[in-house]
Enzyme design. Structure first.
Site, PDB file in Angstrom:
ATOM      1  N   PHE A 164     -10.134  -1.203  -0.766  1.00  0.00           N
ATOM      2  CA  PHE A 164      -8.878  -0.931  -0.063  1.00  0.00           C
ATOM      3  C   PHE A 164      -7.701  -0.900  -1.039  1.00  0.00           C
ATOM      4  CE2 PHE A 164     -11.725  -3.197   2.917  1.00  0.00           C
ATOM      5  CZ  PHE A 164     -11.864  -2.204   3.882  1.00  0.00           C
ATOM      6  N   LYS A 186       2.963   9.745  -5.080  1.00  0.00           N
ATOM      7  CA  LYS A 186       3.832   8.615  -4.704  1.00  0.00           C
ATOM      8  C   LYS A 186       4.273   7.970  -6.010  1.00  0.00           C
ATOM      9  CE  LYS A 186       0.246   5.073  -4.364  1.00  0.00           C
ATOM     10  NZ  LYS A 186      -0.334   3.988  -3.614  1.00  0.00           N
ATOM     11  N   CYS A 244      -6.980  10.004  -1.203  1.00  0.00           N
ATOM     12  CA  CYS A 244      -7.725   9.267  -0.166  1.00  0.00           C
ATOM     13  C   CYS A 244      -7.367   9.659   1.260  1.00  0.00           C
ATOM     14  CB  CYS A 244      -7.496   7.774  -0.344  1.00  0.00           C
ATOM     15  SG  CYS A 244      -7.904   7.224  -1.995  1.00  0.00           S
TER      16      CYS A 244
END
Ligand code: UGA
Length: 423
Positions: free
Chosen positions: A149, A318, A257
């Protein structure tokens, strides 16, 4: 514990360096000679804060070694992590052929009782199929799912302080050994079956994509009704069931992702006979958000994109990463170029050449004599930029802040026109 990690990509490297720092001995298998050469020289092939230092300390104390041969990497390993790519196939589903061939390769050489832990994001049901491949190879080993994660840009911190560890297996002994592996991490552990564990990963990324898309849709509606989305989302976020995190409108989600996993989950649902209309809508609205930003730029230029010079701050998908995969910045830049604009871009970390876009070495050079400034990535350097110098350098007077990072009043106070997202 003796651990192998197969694949020195972003997931594999963070996993290997992180586990080494927890006191385990890690042998990392990577086929690319060029990548191994960089790693041996102590260099990380991409920008990830803190990773270089973590790798260096593992290498220095001998707990981390690199191997070009997977069979050498798995020697003596009690747990073998698979961190290999699962590229998106033409139907949106993830392609697991690379993993399957590696499992067939290593199967006959695994230690008896070894665990093969899937870090790669794989379609639901894949781990069970990998187990069959492993059984056919004659291995006495268990495949389990242990999804990652990590977020790019904060992967090292995410490894050290995970929100949870998820382990998918029916084998209690394997689950216990995985819990031992992570025992130094202070995180809740969920042990579940294989398919549920695989679904957690897709579900989390799809939910995050939907949440961002909801914020974007609200932003677009706020523009139409003349409301300020920042205040609207803040007012909503005070409700503890909603919260403030991961709720920033922008040019749409990107990266390696969220776009891939949302498409894969739609494909998984289709295979299972479920029409995931909600998620299809998320993907469509997200695509449309790029067009929406281009329209905003066009409006600021009175529809004259042809021949206009657009200064673009940010190319990465980002901040805190040099990754440009599925970057909204690049999708927007290409649309602008298609409509005849000249795009001059600056990103503090992106070194890769982006065809059709002129890349410059600093933020002010990008702005010089440009008709409009577009902020496409939320780098801190842009938040604190000297607005007066920007105004003086620009030929035009427009700023499109696709990340809502500037103080709109301060920009307008300098005599510039400002357009954010939903403000
Ligand atoms: C994402 C997940 O957050 C990780 O938990 C997961 O492990 C990872 O995918 C993965 O599957 O490997 P990542 O792709 O690194 O991590 O990036 P995020 O931080 O999730 O951002 C994804 C996109 O959403 C970016 O384009 C970002 O700019 C955008 N975003 C994020 C917004 O537009 N608004 C927000 O409020 C947050």
């Amino acid at each position: 514990m003796q651990v192998a990690v197969i694949g020195a990509g972003y997931v594999g490297l963070v996993q290997a360096a992180g586990l080494a720092s927890l006191g385990h001995t890690i042998r990392l298998g990577e086929r690319s000679a060029a990548r191994l050469e960089m790693l041996d020289a102590g260099e990380v092939p991409f920008f990830e804060p803190g990773l270089e230092r973590l790798l260096a300390s593992g290498m220095a104390n001998g707990s981390l070694s690199f191997h070009s041969d997977n069979l050498e990497a798995i020697r003596g390993a009690e747990i073998v992590f698979i961190a290999l790519p699962t590229p998106q196939g033409p139907d949106g589903a993830a392609d697991t052929s690379i993993i399957e061939s590696v499992i067939a390769e290593i199967g006959p050489h695994l230690e008896p009782g070894a665990i093969v832990a899937m870090k790669s994001t794989v379609p639901v049901g894949s781990a069970a199929r990998f187990q069959e491949v492993l059984d056919e190879s004659g291995a006495d080993a268990t495949v389990l799912s242990n999804p990652e994660f990590l977020r790019e840009g904060s992967a090292v911190a995410d490894f050290m302080r995970p929100d949870r560890v998820v382990i998918g297996t029916h084998d209690n002994d394997a689950a216990r050994r995985m819990i031992d592996l992570y025992t130094k991490l202070d995180a809740p552990v969920l042990v579940t079956d294989l398919v549920s564990s695989e679904m957690v990963k897709y579900g989390a990324n799809a939910y995050l994509a939907a949440r961002i898309t909801f914020a974007n849709a609200m932003a677009n509606l706020c523009e139409a009704v003349d409301a300020d989305v920042k205040d609207v989302l803040q007012g909503m976020g005070y409700d503890r069931r909603i919260g403030f995190h991961f709720f920033n409108p922008g040019p749409g989600y990107g990266g390696s992702c969220l776009p891939k996993d949302t498409s894969a989950l739609v494909a998984i649902a289709e295979d299972a006979g479920y029409d995931f209309a909600l998620l299809k809508g998320v993907i469509e609205v997200n695509e449309d958000q790029r067009r929406h930003v281009v329209e905003k730029i066009s409006v600021m230029l009175d529809g004259r994109l042809e021949g206009a010079t657009v200064a673009m701050w940010g190319l990465a998908f980002k901040a805190e990463t040099d990754d440009i995969r599925e970057s909204p910045a690049i999708a927007i830049a290409h649309r602008l170029v298609d409509r005849g604009a000249i795009v001059r871009a600056y990103d503090p970390q992106v070194n890769a050449d982006v065809p059709g876009i002129d890349q410059v070495a600093d933020a002010l050079t990008a702005v010089k004599d440009a008709d409009v400034l577009v902020i496409a990535t939320e780098w801190n350097e842009f938040t604190t930029a000297d607005l007066g110098s920007i105004r003086d350098a620009l030929r035009g007077d427009a700023v499109v802040d696709a990340r809502n990072i500037l103080d709109a009043d301060a920009v307008r106070g300098l005599g510039l026109r400002y357009a954010g997202i939903g403000r």
